[in-house]
Write a protein that holds these residues in place. Structure first.
Motif, mmCIF file in Angstrom:
data_model
loop_
_atom_site.group_PDB
_atom_site.id
_atom_site.type_symbol
_atom_site.label_atom_id
_atom_site.label_comp_id
_atom_site.label_asym_id
_atom_site.label_seq_id
_atom_site.Cartn_x
_atom_site.Cartn_y
_atom_site.Cartn_z
ATOM 1 N N ILE A 55 33.140 44.520 42.598
ATOM 2 C CA ILE A 55 33.838 43.248 42.438
ATOM 3 C C ILE A 55 32.854 42.091 42.555
ATOM 4 O O ILE A 55 33.044 41.043 41.941
ATOM 5 C CB ILE A 55 34.997 43.115 43.456
ATOM 6 N N GLN A 56 31.763 42.294 43.313
ATOM 7 C CA GLN A 56 30.745 41.252 43.442
ATOM 8 C C GLN A 56 30.088 40.975 42.091
ATOM 9 O O GLN A 56 29.872 39.827 41.725
ATOM 10 C CB GLN A 56 29.699 41.696 44.465
ATOM 11 N N PHE A 57 29.790 42.031 41.346
ATOM 12 C CA PHE A 57 29.210 41.867 40.019
ATOM 13 C C PHE A 57 30.179 41.119 39.100
ATOM 14 O O PHE A 57 29.777 40.251 38.333
ATOM 15 C CB PHE A 57 28.880 43.227 39.421
ATOM 16 N N PHE A 58 31.456 41.444 39.201
ATOM 17 C CA PHE A 58 32.465 40.779 38.384
ATOM 18 C C PHE A 58 32.521 39.286 38.688
ATOM 19 O O PHE A 58 32.590 38.458 37.776
ATOM 20 C CB PHE A 58 33.827 41.428 38.614
ATOM 21 N N LEU A 63 31.261 33.599 37.173
ATOM 22 C CA LEU A 63 30.561 32.331 37.412
ATOM 23 C C LEU A 63 29.579 32.025 36.289
ATOM 24 O O LEU A 63 29.449 30.880 35.850
ATOM 25 C CB LEU A 63 29.828 32.375 38.752
ATOM 26 N N PHE A 64 28.873 33.062 35.803
ATOM 27 C CA PHE A 64 27.962 32.851 34.690
ATOM 28 C C PHE A 64 28.719 32.364 33.458
ATOM 29 O O PHE A 64 28.274 31.437 32.769
ATOM 30 C CB PHE A 64 27.213 34.144 34.365
ATOM 31 N N LEU A 65 29.865 32.964 33.174
ATOM 32 C CA LEU A 65 30.655 32.538 32.021
ATOM 33 C C LEU A 65 31.127 31.098 32.158
ATOM 34 O O LEU A 65 31.135 30.339 31.185
ATOM 35 C CB LEU A 65 31.845 33.470 31.820
ATOM 36 N N ILE A 66 31.527 30.723 33.352
ATOM 37 C CA ILE A 66 31.995 29.349 33.561
ATOM 38 C C ILE A 66 30.884 28.356 33.267
ATOM 39 O O ILE A 66 31.077 27.367 32.544
ATOM 40 C CB ILE A 66 32.534 29.169 34.998
ATOM 41 N N PHE A 67 29.685 28.606 33.786
ATOM 42 C CA PHE A 67 28.586 27.665 33.555
ATOM 43 C C PHE A 67 28.055 27.749 32.138
ATOM 44 O O PHE A 67 27.546 26.765 31.598
ATOM 45 C CB PHE A 67 27.485 27.878 34.584
ATOM 46 N N ASP A 68 28.189 28.903 31.499
ATOM 47 C CA ASP A 68 27.801 29.022 30.098
ATOM 48 C C ASP A 68 28.749 28.205 29.210
ATOM 49 O O ASP A 68 28.315 27.518 28.286
ATOM 50 C CB ASP A 68 27.818 30.495 29.691
ATOM 51 N N TRP A 108 30.384 29.304 47.140
ATOM 52 C CA TRP A 108 29.282 29.541 48.057
ATOM 53 C C TRP A 108 29.802 29.664 49.493
ATOM 54 O O TRP A 108 29.380 30.528 50.254
ATOM 55 C CB TRP A 108 28.293 28.407 47.946
ATOM 56 N N ASN A 109 30.723 28.758 49.880
ATOM 57 C CA ASN A 109 31.287 28.809 51.235
ATOM 58 C C ASN A 109 32.112 30.067 51.470
ATOM 59 O O ASN A 109 32.180 30.559 52.595
ATOM 60 C CB ASN A 109 32.150 27.578 51.504
ATOM 61 N N ASN A 110 32.758 30.589 50.435
ATOM 62 C CA ASN A 110 33.549 31.809 50.595
ATOM 63 C C ASN A 110 32.697 33.070 50.600
ATOM 64 O O ASN A 110 33.206 34.156 50.829
ATOM 65 C CB ASN A 110 34.593 31.914 49.480
ATOM 66 N N GLY A 111 31.403 32.944 50.313
ATOM 67 C CA GLY A 111 30.505 34.092 50.365
ATOM 68 C C GLY A 111 30.502 34.927 49.117
ATOM 69 O O GLY A 111 30.063 36.079 49.145
ATOM 70 N N VAL A 112 30.972 34.397 48.009
ATOM 71 C CA VAL A 112 31.015 35.147 46.766
ATOM 72 C C VAL A 112 29.612 35.366 46.220
ATOM 73 O O VAL A 112 29.329 36.390 45.615
ATOM 74 C CB VAL A 112 31.905 34.416 45.733
ATOM 75 N N LEU A 113 28.714 34.429 46.468
ATOM 76 C CA LEU A 113 27.378 34.500 45.881
ATOM 77 C C LEU A 113 26.415 35.374 46.696
ATOM 78 O O LEU A 113 25.297 35.583 46.265
ATOM 79 C CB LEU A 113 26.804 33.100 45.723
ATOM 80 N N GLU A 114 26.828 35.880 47.846
ATOM 81 C CA GLU A 114 25.977 36.765 48.621
ATOM 82 C C GLU A 114 26.086 38.175 48.077
ATOM 83 O O GLU A 114 27.136 38.796 48.137
ATOM 84 C CB GLU A 114 26.394 36.721 50.102
ATOM 85 N N TRP A 115 24.982 38.664 47.515
ATOM 86 C CA TRP A 115 25.027 39.955 46.826
ATOM 87 C C TRP A 115 25.032 41.112 47.820
ATOM 88 O O TRP A 115 25.850 42.018 47.728
ATOM 89 C CB TRP A 115 23.828 40.062 45.884
#
Length: 117
Positions: A55-58, A63-68, A108-115
């Motif tokens: 789910i982390q990869f998803f 996020l990549f799609l949003i910024f793209d 970032w605050n929710n910890g989604v970006l921590e792999w």
């Protein structure tokens, strides 16, 4: 009004007929163990073919799609910017970027970006 109701009934009937045909056509024949098992060069698979998805990869991919998409939306705005509407264009782009940065900060605050956890 009568023609509209006739066309509506015909459209509904056509849709129902197409759905029924699709369900009849999509019925698979007898499902046995060999047809449902994953194929691995004729041998039994060593591990499960249904590996769990990270789910982390998803979330990183989303996020990549949003910024793209952000870049795809902002480039035409920059290219069509008029000199007399510069203040409005700058405010539009800045508000768009601020909303995206606030969303990134929330992720970032929710910890989604921590792999690695």
């Amino acid at each position: 009004m009568m023609y509209v109701s006739i066309w509506l009934m015909m459209a509904v009937m056509l849709s129902i007929m197409m759905m029924m045909m699709c369900t009849m056509i999509s019925k698979t024949s007898k499902k046995d163990r060999e047809n449902m098992s994953p194929f691995e060069c004729g041998f039994d698979p060593k591990s499960s073919a249904r590996t769990p998805f990270s789910i982390q990869f998803f979330l990183i991919a989303v996020l990549f799609l949003i910024f793209d998409i952000e870049i795809a939306i902002m480039l035409p705005i920059i290219l069509t910017m008029k000199i007399n509407l510069t203040k409005m264009w700058i405010m539009t782009i800045l508000s768009f970027i601020i909303i995206l940065i606030l969303g990134l900060y929330h992720e970032w605050n929710n910890g989604v970006l921590e792999w690695a956890k």
